[in-house]
Design a protein around this motif. Structure first.
Motif, PDB file in Angstrom:
ATOM      1  N   VAL A  75       0.845  -1.200   0.000  1.00  0.00           N
ATOM      2  CA  VAL A  75       0.000   0.000   0.000  1.00  0.00           C
ATOM      3  C   VAL A  75       0.878   1.248   0.000  1.00  0.00           C
ATOM      4  N   ARG A  76       1.979   1.222   0.743  1.00  0.00           N
ATOM      5  CA  ARG A  76       2.891   2.374   0.730  1.00  0.00           C
ATOM      6  C   ARG A  76       3.473   2.570  -0.666  1.00  0.00           C
ATOM      7  N   GLU A  77       3.754   1.469  -1.354  1.00  0.00           N
ATOM      8  CA  GLU A  77       4.252   1.575  -2.721  1.00  0.00           C
ATOM      9  C   GLU A  77       3.171   2.148  -3.642  1.00  0.00           C
ATOM     10  N   LEU A  78       1.909   1.773  -3.400  1.00  0.00           N
ATOM     11  CA  LEU A  78       0.818   2.366  -4.189  1.00  0.00           C
ATOM     12  C   LEU A  78       0.798   3.877  -4.012  1.00  0.00           C
ATOM     13  N   GLN A  79       1.043   4.331  -2.794  1.00  0.00           N
ATOM     14  CA  GLN A  79       1.040   5.776  -2.534  1.00  0.00           C
ATOM     15  C   GLN A  79       2.098   6.467  -3.393  1.00  0.00           C
ATOM     16  N   PHE A  80       3.275   5.884  -3.490  1.00  0.00           N
ATOM     17  CA  PHE A  80       4.316   6.458  -4.344  1.00  0.00           C
ATOM     18  C   PHE A  80       3.858   6.463  -5.802  1.00  0.00           C
ATOM     19  N   LEU A  81       3.282   5.347  -6.256  1.00  0.00           N
ATOM     20  CA  LEU A  81       2.848   5.256  -7.649  1.00  0.00           C
ATOM     21  C   LEU A  81       1.732   6.253  -7.961  1.00  0.00           C
ATOM     22  N   VAL A  82       0.859   6.507  -7.002  1.00  0.00           N
ATOM     23  CA  VAL A  82      -0.196   7.508  -7.194  1.00  0.00           C
ATOM     24  C   VAL A  82       0.438   8.892  -7.357  1.00  0.00           C
ATOM     25  N   ARG A  83       1.438   9.187  -6.532  1.00  0.00           N
ATOM     26  CA  ARG A  83       2.140  10.479  -6.665  1.00  0.00           C
ATOM     27  C   ARG A  83       2.831  10.584  -8.024  1.00  0.00           C
ATOM     28  N   MET A  84       3.461   9.494  -8.456  1.00  0.00           N
ATOM     29  CA  MET A  84       4.126   9.498  -9.770  1.00  0.00           C
ATOM     30  C   MET A  84       3.103   9.732 -10.882  1.00  0.00           C
ATOM     31  N   ARG A  85       1.970   9.064 -10.781  1.00  0.00           N
ATOM     32  CA  ARG A  85       0.908   9.221 -11.791  1.00  0.00           C
ATOM     33  C   ARG A  85       0.475  10.686 -11.867  1.00  0.00           C
ATOM     34  N   SER A  86       0.332  11.306 -10.721  1.00  0.00           N
ATOM     35  CA  SER A  86      -0.071  12.710 -10.667  1.00  0.00           C
ATOM     36  C   SER A  86       0.997  13.609 -11.287  1.00  0.00           C
ATOM     37  N   GLU A  87       2.248  13.331 -11.003  1.00  0.00           N
ATOM     38  CA  GLU A  87       3.343  14.130 -11.574  1.00  0.00           C
ATOM     39  C   GLU A  87       3.426  13.954 -13.090  1.00  0.00           C
ATOM     40  N   ILE A  88       3.152  12.756 -13.568  1.00  0.00           N
ATOM     41  CA  ILE A  88       3.136  12.516 -15.016  1.00  0.00           C
ATOM     42  C   ILE A  88       2.003  13.319 -15.653  1.00  0.00           C
ATOM     43  N   GLU A  89       0.828  13.294 -15.016  1.00  0.00           N
ATOM     44  CA  GLU A  89      -0.311  14.069 -15.536  1.00  0.00           C
ATOM     45  C   GLU A  89       0.022  15.562 -15.557  1.00  0.00           C
ATOM     46  N   ASP A  90       0.695  16.052 -14.521  1.00  0.00           N
ATOM     47  CA  ASP A  90       1.103  17.469 -14.491  1.00  0.00           C
ATOM     48  C   ASP A  90       2.064  17.771 -15.637  1.00  0.00           C
ATOM     49  N   ALA A  91       2.990  16.861 -15.879  1.00  0.00           N
ATOM     50  CA  ALA A  91       3.961  17.068 -16.961  1.00  0.00           C
ATOM     51  C   ALA A  91       3.264  17.050 -18.315  1.00  0.00           C
ATOM     52  N   GLU A  92       2.271  16.151 -18.471  1.00  0.00           N
ATOM     53  CA  GLU A  92       1.523  16.104 -19.723  1.00  0.00           C
ATOM     54  C   GLU A  92       0.753  17.388 -19.949  1.00  0.00           C
ATOM     55  N   GLU A  93       0.099  17.906 -18.882  1.00  0.00           N
ATOM     56  CA  GLU A  93      -0.644  19.154 -18.990  1.00  0.00           C
ATOM     57  C   GLU A  93       0.277  20.322 -19.332  1.00  0.00           C
ATOM     58  N   ALA A  94       1.491  20.304 -18.831  1.00  0.00           N
ATOM     59  CA  ALA A  94       2.435  21.385 -19.087  1.00  0.00           C
ATOM     60  C   ALA A  94       2.846  21.420 -20.556  1.00  0.00           C
ATOM     61  N   LEU A  95       2.736  20.279 -21.236  1.00  0.00           N
ATOM     62  CA  LEU A  95       3.106  20.238 -22.655  1.00  0.00           C
ATOM     63  C   LEU A  95       1.998  20.797 -23.556  1.00  0.00           C
TER      64      LEU A  95
END
Length: 179
Positions: A158-178
């Motif tokens: 579950v702690r690893e899921l938390q990291f992956l959720v944060r990564m997913r959010s950062e990827i979405e932010d990077a996509e929006e920035a493009l």
């Protein structure tokens, strides 16, 4: 007179089994039923006490649905039912292999910042990693004879899921920035 919808926990609230691999459609249907039944508008002419209870139940129903509908939150909640809480501030032990994977994923994200295709590939990898961990958590938490060592494994997942959720959010932010 209003009857309390909560028996023991969020699963009881919705009248569903205490399983990680729950039927999300059934959860949604039960959520809608409870929303209709306890919506504050239904108690507009009721006593102050019943109106307050209705508002409290509506809030509880929303919190329970949000928790059970999200795989990471559901895992955290189920672990808490076993007395295991994820205290990030005091729990710094992580699997070294996963820590290395985090570093590699962060580097890959840094390198992919300017390419929508690279971000999409990274997002797919993150989704795959999330799905694998989600399945493992379900196997552990849906087993009726959970042992402490298995619950500890689920806690780490579950702690690893938390990291992956944060990564997913950062990827979405990077996509929006493009765009």
């Amino acid at each position: 007179m209003m009857h309390t919808p909560l028996e023991n926990d969020f699963f009881d609230l919705f009248g569903i089994g205490r399983t990680y691999s729950l039927d999300r459609r059934l959860l949604r249907d039960r959520f809608r039923e409870l929303q209709k039944k306890f919506h504050p508008d239904n108690f507009a002419s009721a006593s102050d006490h019943e109106r307050r209870l209705s508002a409290q139940y509506a809030a509880l129903i929303n919190e329970a649905y949000t928790t059970l509908n999200d795989p990471m939150q559901r895992g955290k909640y189920m672990l808490s039912l076993h007395g295991i809480n994820l205290d990030q501030e005091h729990d710094t032990g992580m699997d070294p292999e996963f820590l290395m994977q985090q570093i590699e994923l962060r580097e890959e994200l840094d390198d992919a910042q300017s390419s929508i295709d690279a971000l999409a590939r990274l997002s797919a990898r993150i989704s795959d990693e999330f799905s694998k961990r989600e399945a493992s958590i379900g196997e552990i938490l849906d087993n009726t004879s959970e042992q402490e060592s298995q619950l500890e494994t689920a806690r780490h997942l579950v702690r690893e899921l938390q990291f992956l959720v944060r990564m997913r959010s950062e990827i979405e932010d990077a996509e929006e920035a493009l765009f």
